[in-house]
Structure formats: structure tokens, C-alpha cells
Design an enzyme around this catalytic site. Structure first.
Site: not given
Lengths: 386, 136, 351
Positions: A84, A332
Site C-alpha cells: 500500500c 484506497h
């Protein structure tokens, strides 16, 4: 020391973009950033693209070549992966390419196409950010890992479920003011508590969604950047890493890589955390924002719950956090997140953040986490060169 | 997909089935899973079988699971601090979230993890369950 | 004249799952008269395996206790035979998996046995023969099942999960119960079977009684008594295969055994029928409660059909072994009830 300026930014809409594939997202954000900078793609010396799961979710590796092909250029172009934190690590590669003298102008992308696979497949793919052999084998999901962090934190600091829910409530409020955000609906604490449990104690509304999106930045070395109108300056950038698995950490209630990365970035920028006007933190799950603001030193350890109750982290509060809606509500798209955080800081520092504009935003900070704190990048940006 | 590979799991039977870790010959630090380089800088280790008893540091109950765990869902996973020192991630068997507490004593138990469809290999390994003394 | 053996049990252990369902709950779900069913079967409740348990996981847990009591390194085992009618794989050895988990190493003989409910005692005979013949020093014999019974069938009230493991050796100082004699009788009797790829077994109802269970259990036990000259009342403990609570009582009565002799040997009332684990669980419970110098008669039954009979005598070492490891009574007291719906969910995955 020579400073590096951000001279252009671009981002796609974030959301479930059924009509957009990986290439479409990458093309849109790249071209927007180039247009925003007002340069020609021929002026770009190198391209770095942050992405985690293109192989798993789209069957496409080799994104470096795809990014260059879109622009009809043949400069070095590289995919960067750090779960991420892929976007932020790509940004750091861009900064280093300029510092090394090999490049004058660098394009940095972050992109993730997530909705071409089922949620369960996405869940499995994302577990590659953890320790697949131990955490994955045991059936953990990323929500499960952060749920274990949440339980440990709540046990230690007496954080209430309600206080935790306030993170999502705030970020949804912010997202209503951000045109590119995945969600534009406000939610309540009750809605968070009553949404379905994903991994106890975290519910659906504690979790960032599965989002498609892309974001891009144009970096330029100081003598070029200063010729542009209102460049935003990269004042400091720090990265720290830690164990791949959560169980190998000494503490389950803090992420030391955040603290280390922040120290490195702030030291480079020669400022203290108290000088930060606007902060984007990695709230992949509500508990992650709680820990981030403590690990960064924005609030004292164990106080995050109280701070949430007092509403200090709203965009018009004393410590504005995640004015774009954060990962929770802006969305996200894994590889894009780190670049979108910088996009938001640039918008805020330029004064282009519209209804969510933070007054007197001069210095901003981004905090991007890979895995459960295995890779953390903290960047500091300013309107002035410092 | 990698998760269906019996070979990838087969390689780890000593750890997965028998909790075999290793111990630094210099500073006696115990590692699970095994490490090749100790924090003290030493590279000489001896195999060390962990006892399989410990306590729960934290836990969750997974309600939304990866595909291959769907038939087992929901299930509990925790981080266990073993009596020998190392912390490990493990499923907590025969439990739901309401009967677990941080600090509960647990012991290892051999269980089935996943089966790949009707024709694939069955993956086994150690889970943990509440030790008798922890059961009310 | 039957050969007297010079071998014995050096370690023993059992395992039953934590979950139970009451016979009442199954009867109500099937619209049956609770008292009638309980009176016919003499089963109060039965074990239910969790979704992550199967005959292999049960065998491993029982074997760990057996190893602990035997006090030998797993590396000393040179044969593992596991008997079950619910081997998780049609082709892939349960015994090899069990050996790997126990840390036996690779220096061991292994195979899986199947003979309906007597696959475990068949494994025990094979291991006994190998130790007696000095082919191996220590061997592990296991009987374990996650038994199947289709919903609504009479078997649904009894089919349960559990297993027992025995380590056989010939070192007198380690033996806690000498195995003195064993013999079997076998016939082709179509009372109960399960075809390949079928989820549940088929059975011939009342034919499984007289011509199958009773005929084999009684005739094999009588054959043993004839061969050895023992009388049924010479035994302190009698253990018979126990598909329900009634069959072993009736067989024992026909053999002339008393209720007192069955005190520890019948465990079916609160466990159910664990198929290959059934008579061996009774044996383990006897060993966990016996005094030194006590004689045990064990007769298993496997449909299809046959019975294996053993005469076993405890030694002074039995008392020490009883102090080690988890006993059946510990497992019996650590339980959690599930309702009928939960039960069906849990056994849905079992083949």
C-alpha cells in the site's frame, strides 16, 4: 541542499470505475499531471509507477513499459511495489533520480485497478502485503490484521468503539467536499457500529473500500521548478521498514516505522511536527488513523480517542487530518494512495482545495503505510523552498 | 494460484506441523519461524522445538474471509506469545469471539486448514485452543 | 493351540472433539419420540467434530498422548498403521501424514487400514504381529473416525467422532499392559457398506444385529475363551464394540459377563459410535482406570464382517502411565453443546 519541486498533479475520479481499465486510469492521471504542469511529455526523463497487484487483478505485469507507451516515449520507466506504500516509494525513487543527477524532470504515478476481480480474490491478493506463509496461511485478511491491532490498542488505551467510529465519520464528512472521492455520503457513529462485522471488532465502515483510481505528479529539479508558477517543494522524505509479519513486532499498539520515517523526513525539512498545517495519514482502517496521529507525534500516545471526540482532526479543526476523505472515504486504490495523498497536499498548499480548503496551509505531511507497518514513508511539503 | 500449491506448504511441514524453530548458538535467542541471521549477528543456529503453549496477546474473528476459507468462516485468529518466547500468528480453534479474552492461556492442536475444492490437497497445521485451565 | 504373545502396550491415548449434540435434539429435528429413541439406543449425546477436524487430526491428538505415556521419542516408532472408514483421502496415506506431524522421521513402515468399525483393532493386530516377530521395536496403531450417518437415518443418532492410539513394544520395563492373545473371525456378511464416492453408508437395518454384530462378537469371544481356557468371569474388564448402548449390553449378557465388568469398557452413552475408534476408546478408558494385574477382554466388530478379540493384562506400570497426559474423562468434561442446525453445518463438510 538542492530542493525538488512538484510542478504538476493529476488524479482520476476514485471509485468503482467499471468502464476504466488499468491503462485508462494510468493514461488519464498521467495526461492530467502533464497538462497541469504545462510541459510536454518529451521533457520527462524518467517514469516511476507505484502499483501493487496489476499481475493479480489484471494479469498485467510490466507497468513501466505501459506508462511509457501511453506517452509515446522511450525513457526509463519502472514499476515500484511496496504494497500500500507503492505510490510513496515510487515518489522517493523519483526524488532520488533527480538528486542523483540522472533526471531533471520525473513523472511519478500511482495506479490500481481493483474491481475486475471479486472481493474475495482482492482480499487474497492484498494479503501479499503481509506474511503470506504465516498470516496468509492462517486465513488472515488485512482487516483481520488491523482488527488484532485494534483489539490490542483498545485493551491497552481504553479506546472506545464509538471513538474509533468517529474516524470514519470524519473522513466521510471530508469526502463530501472532495469531488474525486469514492463516497459522497455522510455517515454516523451508529451506522459504523451497526454495519456488518468484517473482522471483529472492525465493521464494514471501519474499512477503506476497494477502489479503482490513479494519480500522478511531475517532479522537477530546483532550477527548473522555480521557473514554474507556485511549485510545491518536497522539503523532506523519510522511509523506514519493519518486519513483514505483525507477530514479529515488539509492540502491537504502535508502528515504529512511522516514527522513524517521520523523524527522517522532519529532520531533512528542519522543522518540528508542530509546524505541520495539513496532514494526510494512511487510514486503511479506522484504527490505522488513530495509531498514525500518535506515532507521528501529532497527539500524545493514548490520546487519539479523546482527540477524535473533540473533533480536532476535522479540516477546520486544530489538527486537520485527511481533508480529502482519507483512504476510508476518498477510496484506497492501493498503488495510487500515496500519490493521491501528495495530490491533496498540493491542492491544499496551492489553495485549490475548494470547500475543504484549510486556512493558511503552508506545510503539509503525507504518511503512507505498506502492510501492517512494514514499510512507511513520510513526506513533508511546503509552499516555500525552506 | 499459489495458495493451492501443496508444494509450497509441504516445504514448511517442520514449522507448520511441529513448531520447529531455531535457537541462536551465541545468544540463545529463539526464533519461530526459523531465521538465518540472529539479531546478535550470529549465523549459527540449532533446531529448537517449541512447546506449543502460550497466551493470547490479541485476536479477531474473521467474518469476511479469503475464498479458500469460506467453508470455515467465521473463525478466530490471534497472535500467541509462546512460553518459549516467540510470538506467532495462529487460528484459535473451537472458539468464537465471545469466549476469548486477551491473556487467555492456549495450547496447540492439530487441525485442518483448507481443502482445495473437492479434488485438491487438504492443508493441515497447528492451531491453538484454550487450555483447560482457561475454560470457565 | 493359540500362540501366547510377548508384547504389550507401552503408551495409550484418546481424543474426542469438544462439541456434543444431545440425542433429544436430533430426535426432535426428525420428529421422533425422544424417549423411544433413547430407550432403544442408550445414547444420551454424541460428539460432533468441528469443521477443521477429521480422522487424521483426531489420530494426531490421540497419538501425542500415547507418545507422552510411552515416554519414547517419536523417532523410535518404526511402524504406523491407522484404521478408519473416514480416511480424508481416497488415495494418500493418513498414516504418513500422522508420522510427519508426530516427527517420526522417515524411517517407518506405514499403511492405512479399513474394515468398517474394526479397522483400528486390525491395525493393532498388524503392529502386534510385527513387534512379536521382532520386525520392529515400537509401532503405533490407531483407530479413528469422523463417522457418517445420513440425516434422518438411525445412524444419525449414533455416528460420532473420536479415536484412540496405542503404542506397542516388547520391553517389559515399559509395558503397562501385556497383550497375551489375539484372534479373529471373518465372514462375508452384507450388513453395512459404503460404496466409493458415496457420502453415507448403507445398512440392512435389523440384519446388522443377529447375523452380523452378535454373531461375530459372541462367536469370536467364545472362540478365544475356548482357545485359552479362560472363563468370561476371569476378566476384570470387558470391552465390546459399541455401536450403541444396547448392543454391547446384550452381547455381554449372552456371554455371561456382568455389568461390573463393563463399567469402564462402555463409553458410548456420552460419545456415540466412533466407528474405528469405538472399542479402542473403551479400552483406553479401561487402561486409564485399571489396577495392576487386571485382565481385559476386548472384542471389536467390523461390518462386512468380522471381530478381533484380544486378551490384555495390566502390569505395575499402569499406575504411572495413568498420571500422564489427557484422559478420556478430561475430554468428556470439556464440552460444548451445539443445536441441530449447527450440527448439520459442522458435519456437512465431512465425507
Amino acid at each position: 541542499m538542492e530542493k525538488i519541486g512538484i510542478i504538476g498533479v493529476g488524479a482520476t475520479k476514485f471509485g468503482e470505475l467499471w468502464k476504466h481499465g488499468l491503462r485508462d486510469l494510468l493514461a488519464e492521471s498521467q495526461l492530467k499531471a502533464i497538462e497541469d504542469a504545462g510541459i510536454s511529455e518529451r521533457q520527462i526523463d524518467m517514469i516511476f509507477t507505484g502499483n501493487m497487484c496489476s499481475s493479480d487483478f489484471s494479469g498485467q505485469s510490466h507497468l513501466g513499459s505501459m506508462a511509457a507507451e501511453i506517452l509515446n516515449v522511450n525513457v526509463p520507466s519502472i514499476k515500484v511495489e511496496a504494497a500500500c506504500a507503492s505510490g510513496s516509494v515510487a515518489l522517493r525513487q523519483g526524488l532520488q533520480a533527480i538528486k542523483s543527477g540522472e533526471a531533471d524532470i520525473v513523472l511519478v504515478n500511482g495506479v490500481e485497478k481493483m474491481t475486475d476481480v471479486q472481493t474475495r480474490q482482492a482480499t487474497t491478493g492484498l494479503m501479499g502485503a503481509g506474511d503470506e506463509e504465516w498470516e496468509g496461511f492462517n486465513g488472515l485478511t488485512f482487516c483481520g490484521l488491523y482488527a488484532m491491532i485494534a483489539r490490542a490498542y483498545m485493551h491497552k488505551y481504553k479506546l472506545t468503539r464509538e471513538q474509533l467510529a468517529m474516524v470514519s465519520v470524519k473522513n466521510h464528512k471530508h469526502a463530501t467536499l472532495n469531488p474525486i472521492a469514492h463516497f459522497h455520503n455522510e455517515i454516523t457513529v451508529d451506522q459504523v457500529l451497526n454495519s456488518s462485522i468484517i473482522a471483529d471488532p472492525l465493521t464494514l465502515l471501519d474499512c477503506s473500500p476497494i477502489t479503482d483510481g490513479g494519480a500522478s505528479l511531475i517532479l522537477a529539479k530546483e532550477e527548473i521548478a522555480k521557473k514554474f508558477e507556485s511549485p510545491i517543494w518536497a522539503l523532506g522524505s523519510g522511509q523506514a521498514n519493519d518486519t513483514l509479519s505483525l507477530h514479529a513486532r515488539k509492540s502491537l499498539t504502535e508502528i515504529p516505522a512511522t516514527t522513524h520515517a517521520a523523524q527522517r523526513a522532519l529532520m531533512q525539512a528542519k522543522i518540528g511536527i508542530d509546524k505541520i498545517d495539513v496532514t494526510e495519514v494512511h487510514d486503511c482502517f479506522s484504527i490505522a488513523e488513530v495509531m498514525a496521529i500518535e506515532d507521528l507525534g501529532l497527539v500524545p500516545r493514548g490520546d487519539a480517542g479523546k482527540i477524535m471526540e473533540e473533533g480536532l482532526t476535522y479540516f477546520d479543526g486544530k489538527i486537520p487530518v485527511n481533508s480529502c476523505g482519507g483512504l476510508k472515504a476518498c477510496g484506497h486504490p492501493i498503488g495510487a494512495t500515496g500519490i493521491k495523498q501528495v495530490w491533496e497536499i498540493v491542492k491544499q498548499l496551492r489553495g485549490e482545495a475548494g470547500k475543504r480548503q484549510i486556512h493558511n496551509a503552508n506545510i503539509g505531511l503525507t504518511h503512507n503505510v505498506g502492510g501492517t507497518g512494514s514499510t512507511v514513508v513520510v513526506n513533508v511539503f511546503g509552499r516555500e523552498r525552506g | 494460484m499459489h495458495r493451492q500449491s501443496p508444494i509450497l506448504r509441504w516445504r514448511r511441514y517442520p514449522e507448520r506441523y511441529r513448531l520447529e524453530g531455531n535457537k541462536c548458538l551465541e545468544c540463545s535467542q529463539i526464533y519461530f519461524p526459523k531465521k538465518e541471521l540472529c539479531e546478535c549477528g550470529c549465523k549459527s543456529f540449532v533446531n529448537y522445538k517449541l512447546k506449543g503453549e502460550g497466551k493470547i496477546l490479541t485476536f479477531t474473528e474473521i467474518k469476511s474471509s479469503p475464498e479458500e476459507f469460506s467453508e470455515m468462516t467465521p473463525y478466530c485468529v490471534g497472535i500467541i506469545e509462546l512460553e518459549d518466547g516467540p510470538k506467532i500468528t495462529a487460528q484459535i480453534a473451537d472458539a468464537d469471539v465471545t469466549c476469548l479474552k486477551v491473556g487467555d492461556k492456549v495450547e496447540s492442536t492439530f487441525r485442518k486448514f483448507t481443502a482445495v475444492g473437492d479434488s485438491g490437497v487438504i492443508h493441515y497445521g497447528l492451531k491453538f485452543k484454550k487450555a483447560k485451565s482457561s475454560i470457565n | 493351540m493359540i500362540k501366547k504373545l510377548n508384547i504389550g502396550i507401552t503408551g495409550f491415548g484418546c481424543y474426542i472433539p469438544r462439541f456434543r449434540i444431545r440425542t433429544d435434539d436430533i430426535a426432535v429435528a426428525n420428529n421422533q419420540n425422544v424417549e423411544l429413541i433413547k430407550g432403544a439406543l442408550l445414547i444420551n449425546e454424541k460428539t460432533v467434530p468441528n469443521k477443521d477436524e477429521d480422522a487424521i487430526t483426531i489420530s494426531v491428538e490421540a497419538s501425542k498422548t500415547a507418545l507422552l505415556r510411552a515416554g519414547v521419542s517419536p523417532k523410535m516408532l518404526t511402524a504406523i498403521y491407522m484404521g478408519s472408514e473416514s480416511h480424508p483421502y481416497a488415495v494418500k496415506s493418513s498414516s504418513a501424514i500422522i508420522g510427519e506431524v508426530l516427527g517420526v522421521g522417515e524411517n517407518f513402515m506405514a499403511a492405512d487400514t479399513e474394515f468398517a468399525c474394526k479397522a483400528g483393532t486390525a491395525a493393532l493386530q498388524m503392529i502386534s504381529g510385527m513387534v512379536e516377530g521382532e520386525l520392529i521395536n515400537y509401532g503405533l496403531a490407531i483407530g479413528a473416525d469422523t463417522s457418517q450417518g445420513s440425516p434422518g437415518d438411525a445412524l444419525e443418532y449414533s455416528a460420532a467422532a473420536g479415536g484412540a492410539a496405542l503404542i506397542i513394544g516388547k520391553n517389559k520395563s515399559e509395558i503397562c499392559a501385556n497383550i497375551l492373545y489375539t484372534l479373529s473371525r471373518t465372514s462375508d456378511t452384507p450388513d453395512f457398506w459404503r460404496r466409493n464416492k458415496q457420502q453415507y453408508p448403507s445398512h440392512m437395518g435389523r440384519f446388522t444385529g443377529e447375523e452380523a454384530y452378535f454373531k461375530h462378537v459372541i462367536s469370536t469371544t467364545e472362540a478365544m475363551l475356548n482357545e485359552t481356557g479362560f472363563k468370561i468371569l476371569d476378566f476384570d474388564h470387558v470391552v465390546l464394540h459399541q455401536p450403541n448402548g444396547k448392543f454391547p449390553l446384550k452381547a455381554a449378557k449372552a456371554l455371561g459377563a456382568s455389568r461390573e465388568q463393563l463399567k469402564y469398557g462402555i463409553v458410548v452413552h456420552d460419545i456415540g459410535n466412533t466407528y474405528s475408534g469405538s472399542s479402542l476408546l473403551g479400552l483406553v478408558n479401561v487402561l486409564e482406570n485399571a489396577q495392576p494385574g487386571q485382565k481385559i477382554l476386548l472384542t471389536s466388530y467390523g461390518s462386512g464382517s468380522g471381530s478381533d478379540c484380544f486378551i490384555i493384562e495390566t502390569t505395575e506400570n499402569i499406575l504411572e502411565k495413568q498420571k500422564i497426559g489427557k484422559r478420556l474423562i478430561n475430554y468428556l468434561s470439556d464440552k460444548q453443546y451445539v443445536n441441530y442446525n449447527q450440527y448439520r453445518q459442522m458435519v456437512k463438510m465431512i465425507h
